[in-house]
Design a protein around this motif. Sequence first.
Motif, mmCIF file in Angstrom:
data_model
loop_
_atom_site.group_PDB
_atom_site.id
_atom_site.type_symbol
_atom_site.label_atom_id
_atom_site.label_comp_id
_atom_site.label_asym_id
_atom_site.label_seq_id
_atom_site.Cartn_x
_atom_site.Cartn_y
_atom_site.Cartn_z
ATOM 1 N N GLY A 270 -82.625 -69.833 -37.587
ATOM 2 C CA GLY A 270 -82.329 -69.320 -37.010
ATOM 3 C C GLY A 270 -82.332 -68.051 -35.950
ATOM 4 N N ASN A 271 -84.018 -68.514 -36.260
ATOM 5 C CA ASN A 271 -84.753 -67.615 -34.196
ATOM 6 C C ASN A 271 -83.975 -68.028 -33.642
ATOM 7 O OD1 ASN A 271 -85.493 -66.507 -36.649
ATOM 8 N ND2 ASN A 271 -88.070 -67.191 -36.335
ATOM 9 N N ASP A 272 -84.830 -67.338 -32.471
ATOM 10 C CA ASP A 272 -84.699 -67.659 -31.111
ATOM 11 C C ASP A 272 -85.567 -67.568 -30.450
ATOM 12 O OD1 ASP A 272 -81.907 -64.771 -30.276
ATOM 13 O OD2 ASP A 272 -81.752 -66.749 -31.408
ATOM 14 N N LYS A 273 -85.909 -69.243 -29.543
ATOM 15 C CA LYS A 273 -87.308 -69.098 -28.735
ATOM 16 C C LYS A 273 -86.858 -70.303 -27.266
ATOM 17 C CE LYS A 273 -90.001 -68.200 -31.809
ATOM 18 N NZ LYS A 273 -91.383 -66.979 -31.637
ATOM 19 N N SER A 274 -87.809 -70.095 -26.389
ATOM 20 C CA SER A 274 -87.593 -69.802 -25.138
ATOM 21 C C SER A 274 -89.154 -70.772 -25.178
ATOM 22 C CB SER A 274 -88.211 -68.920 -24.428
ATOM 23 O OG SER A 274 -86.771 -68.237 -24.493
ATOM 24 N N HIS B 51 -83.659 -71.941 -23.150
ATOM 25 C CA HIS B 51 -83.650 -71.056 -24.493
ATOM 26 C C HIS B 51 -82.929 -71.476 -25.620
ATOM 27 C CE1 HIS B 51 -84.282 -66.722 -26.089
ATOM 28 N NE2 HIS B 51 -83.125 -66.829 -26.654
ATOM 29 N N ILE B 52 -83.271 -71.637 -26.275
ATOM 30 C CA ILE B 52 -82.531 -71.919 -28.163
ATOM 31 C C ILE B 52 -82.319 -70.283 -28.377
ATOM 32 C CG2 ILE B 52 -82.287 -74.237 -29.424
ATOM 33 C CD1 ILE B 52 -84.617 -74.861 -27.509
ATOM 34 N N ASN B 53 -81.178 -70.552 -28.868
ATOM 35 C CA ASN B 53 -80.768 -69.283 -30.355
ATOM 36 C C ASN B 53 -79.967 -70.358 -31.167
ATOM 37 O OD1 ASN B 53 -80.467 -67.269 -28.101
ATOM 38 N ND2 ASN B 53 -78.342 -68.492 -27.800
ATOM 39 N N SER B 54 -80.482 -69.669 -32.193
ATOM 40 C CA SER B 54 -80.008 -70.024 -33.689
ATOM 41 C C SER B 54 -80.433 -71.164 -34.269
ATOM 42 C CB SER B 54 -78.466 -69.858 -33.528
ATOM 43 O OG SER B 54 -78.383 -68.634 -33.472
#
Lengths: 114, 112
Positions: free
Chosen positions: A16-20, A77-80
């Motif tokens: 569920g987190n967002d990361k880059s 960037h990766i969401n959810s």
Amino acid sequence: DTAVSQTPKYLVTQMGNDKSIKCEQNLGHDTMYWYKQDSKKFLKIMFSYNNKELIINETVPNRFSPKSPDKAHLNLHINSLELGDSAVYFCASSQATRGVSPLHFGNGTRLTVT
Amino acid sequence: SQQGEEDPQALSIQEGENATMNCSYKTSINNLQWYRQNSGRGLVHLILIRSNEREKHSGRLRVTLDTSKKSSSLLITASRAADTASYFCATEPNQAGTALIFGKGTTLSVSS
């Protein structure tokens, strides 16, 4: 003098987190890529940019969004985040889009989603 | 769809022996490339062979390409422990707008 550098090298995060992930190349190449390597070492193209413009976008969920602020940088960037996103992500660059232009890879970012 | 398939999946040899890895692909290509990946590292380009070439050498590496059989082989002669790595073939399809397509790789272990 790292040619293609990615940060971070390891990324552990929860669903569920967002990361880059950041990538930079100092080779003066025009084309940059993101590849995903799964647990069986299968390497699959995700995106390709040429001079900041998207030229290849494989069947990747739109939770993944590449951004190229200039031709030396290609961030991901990766969401959810989902469990299935766990993999090693490689950035690469090449002098040209096609032809006799080998890829230069970074050392990868190991993403673990728990 | 996946383009390259390496064979064997794993290979164990002694130092000094030769190692041969094979790659098969499915569609027409512009060129075929071989890469090496050491554990925990990125892929490193080894050698490229164009579709109109049949054989190429680079140091202890010899690559052959048979476009009629859609196959390639990589031979590493007089292997060393430092050659221990995974080896991948990658093909550039004729089709415009496509990137290199990698096979699943051959894991080579060279023991001293």
